[in-house]
Design an enzyme around this catalytic site. Structure first.
Site, PDB file in Angstrom:
ATOM      1  N   ASP A 210      -5.460   3.421   0.085  1.00 46.20           N
ATOM      2  CA  ASP A 210      -6.550   4.075  -0.091  1.00 46.20           C
ATOM      3  C   ASP A 210      -6.131   5.277  -1.330  1.00 46.20           C
ATOM      4  O   ASP A 210      -4.930   5.711  -1.429  1.00 46.20           O
ATOM      5  CB  ASP A 210      -7.219   4.873   1.186  1.00 46.20           C
ATOM      6  CG  ASP A 210      -8.713   5.241   0.919  1.00 46.20           C
ATOM      7  OD1 ASP A 210      -9.388   4.286   0.659  1.00 46.20           O
ATOM      8  OD2 ASP A 210      -9.035   6.341   1.467  1.00 46.20           O
TER       9      ASP A 210
ATOM     10  N   ASP B 170      -5.092  -2.548   0.397  1.00 44.78           N
ATOM     11  CA  ASP B 170      -4.806  -1.738  -0.734  1.00 44.78           C
ATOM     12  C   ASP B 170      -4.490  -0.392  -0.055  1.00 44.78           C
ATOM     13  O   ASP B 170      -4.915  -0.263   1.249  1.00 44.78           O
ATOM     14  CB  ASP B 170      -6.045  -1.449  -1.583  1.00 44.78           C
ATOM     15  CG  ASP B 170      -7.137  -0.736  -0.851  1.00 44.78           C
ATOM     16  OD1 ASP B 170      -7.840  -1.771  -0.302  1.00 44.78           O
ATOM     17  OD2 ASP B 170      -7.405   0.280  -0.807  1.00 44.78           O
TER      18      ASP B 170
END
Ligand SMILES: [Zn+2]
Length: 254
Positions: A196, A194
């Site tokens: 951040d 992902d």
């Protein structure tokens, strides 16, 4: 190897070994078997049912247990968040630097005397080269390790990114330093799951997305690491071991 529980099926005909250590219980029993004709021990970092959050893992017991079983080279794949656009979800990165922002973890075997670990380059150069050799894996970058278990605020995340750090994770320290204290080679390969909070969109980081991306890439990572194990360099003479020559260590190495 220390990794997620998705890696259990990695070994042919594994045997489960419960290892006792002077530092308490490791995360779980160690599976010992073979990959590509080599002896491999696998330890699930978060326990066999993912019951241990990052700040409750007994890192000292984990590394000790592996060394006691004869391990000399540790591959430590992990999931990370990307802090900058060059580390995007699905990317595989072999970091070369580490920033330890954790606190309150048992981070050393040294409990007395003067033993100062050389740690300018925290990862084994030989293992890092082997992990970064396959196509599509990037080498280099700084991984900051935070305690968790919560994800970062946007301000924390922007701060880390502005320092030039690339990846963020919750388990990389003290794992790497403990391996070297025990004179083992260690390198990590980070799967970006992902972006951040500071670089993500409105929702910030969500656990379901992180787990889903990791699950989707587990097979890919397993294939890659299987190939790396077949080609592992000889650990003899590596600086991960020779740093301690002539020094009087104040702790036992099994
Ligand atoms: Zn090494």
């Amino acid at each position: 190897m220390i990794g997620g529980s998705g890696f259990y099926s990695f070994l042919d005909d594994p045997e489960q070994v419960a290892v006792q250590t002077p530092y308490g219980e490791p995360s779980g029993p160690v599976s010992v078997g073979e990959v590509a004709g080599r002896g491999v021990a696998f330890l699930p970092r978060h326990g066999s049912g993912h019951e241990l959050p990052p700040h409750r893992i007994n890192y000292r017991a984990n590394l000790w247990a592996l060394r006691a079983l004869g391990v000399r080279q540790v591959l430590a794949p992990c999931a990370v968040g990307g802090l900058r656009s060059e580390a995007a979800p699905g990317d595989l990165v072999v970091p070369d630097q580490l920033v330890d922002r954790t606190s309150g973890r048992e981070r050393s075997y040294v409990e007395r005397g003067a033993v100062h670990l050389p740690f300018a380059d925290p990862y084994c150069p030989r293992l890092s080269s082997a992990l970064a050799a396959p196509d599509g894996v990037r080498r280099g970058g700084t991984m900051v390790v935070i305690d968790g278990p919560r994800f970062s605020t946007r301000a924390e995340s922007q701060d880390y990114a502005s320092r030039g750090w690339t990846l963020i994770n919750m388990t990389g320290a003290p794992e790497a330093a403990l391996a070297r204290e025990l004179r083992m080679c260690l390198a990590t390969i980070a799967l970006v799951t992902d972006m951040d909070a500071g670089v993500a969109g409105e929702a910030g980081v969500r656990q379901d997305e992180v787990f889903a991306l990791f699950a989707k890439n587990t097979e890919r990572l397993k294939t890659l690491i299987g190939g790396v194990i077949a080609e592992l360099p000889d650990p003899a003479g590596c600086t991960c071991d020779t740093w301690a020559e002539g020094l009087e260590l104040t702790y036992e190495i099994p």
